[in-house]
Design a protein around this motif. Sequence first.
Motif, short mmCIF file in Angstrom:
data_model
loop_
_atom_site.label_atom_id
_atom_site.label_comp_id
_atom_site.label_asym_id
_atom_site.label_seq_id
_atom_site.Cartn_x
_atom_site.Cartn_y
_atom_site.Cartn_z
N LEU A 151 21.64 -20.70 -142.37
CA LEU A 151 22.72 -21.67 -142.55
C LEU A 151 23.95 -21.01 -143.18
N MET A 152 23.74 -20.07 -144.07
CA MET A 152 24.87 -19.32 -144.63
C MET A 152 25.56 -18.48 -143.56
N ALA A 153 24.78 -17.88 -142.67
CA ALA A 153 25.35 -17.07 -141.60
C ALA A 153 26.17 -17.93 -140.65
N ALA A 154 25.68 -19.13 -140.35
CA ALA A 154 26.42 -20.04 -139.47
C ALA A 154 27.74 -20.44 -140.11
N LYS A 155 27.71 -20.71 -141.40
CA LYS A 155 28.93 -21.07 -142.10
C LYS A 155 29.91 -19.91 -142.14
N ALA A 156 29.43 -18.71 -142.42
CA ALA A 156 30.30 -17.55 -142.48
C ALA A 156 30.90 -17.20 -141.12
N ALA A 157 30.11 -17.35 -140.08
CA ALA A 157 30.59 -17.03 -138.72
C ALA A 157 31.71 -17.98 -138.32
N LYS A 158 31.56 -19.25 -138.64
CA LYS A 158 32.59 -20.23 -138.29
C LYS A 158 33.87 -19.99 -139.08
N GLN A 159 33.72 -19.68 -140.36
CA GLN A 159 34.89 -19.43 -141.19
C GLN A 159 35.64 -18.19 -140.74
N GLY A 160 34.90 -17.22 -140.19
CA GLY A 160 35.53 -15.97 -139.75
C GLY A 160 36.07 -16.02 -138.35
#
Length: 221
Positions: A211-220
């Motif tokens: 879930l952290m990776a999904a959030k980081a990918a979207k923000q980037g």
Amino acid sequence: MTASGVSVKICGLSEAETAHVAAGAGARWLGFVHFAPSPRHLDLAAARALAPDLPPKGPERVGVFAGADTGTMAAFADILSLDWVQLHGAETPDDIAALRDRLGLKVMKAISVGGPADIAAAAAYVGAADMILFDAKPPKDSVLPGGNAVSFPWGLMRGHDSALPWLLAGGLTAATVSQALADSGANALDVSSGVETAPGVKSASKIRAFLMAAKAAKQGA
């Protein structure tokens, strides 16, 4: 809740602890499997024991079925207070429309992808299903319709123009989230084996990492 715009389904949950972890970390859906050959299978008794300890609010609940009869799906839905049923069988659009009416629940239709024709076949479910899940075709020796830790070329989804919202599934892990989103253009992901330490054994740390990776990918993006 979503991971900053990327909706994530944590599927194959069988313990209250990891269901709470998924809910607290921002999953939009919690998936519960009723399919006896699966290592993630919950029979009705197990579902009944689990239900009181699940997060009372937050993510929507999805029951995952392959070839189950309507009565069984209705019983499972009642026990777990499901919002969705996810279907991995040979259901036609008419079958899905009838089931949706009978159960009064939203329907997510899984489609196994081996090539562009499989993706195009999803158009037949417009007006019947509420959402499509695109997953990799199972290996020839697998008895499981999903949760096989295999993926298909994510780029096949790029530019997919659909009247139905859809999720990408198959072989996803925290390490591959960014590439999967970039290649496919997906806005929603479904993960099961990619957040496990062994088949059917969910990992709290892997759920949080995904879930952290999904959030980081979207923000980037």
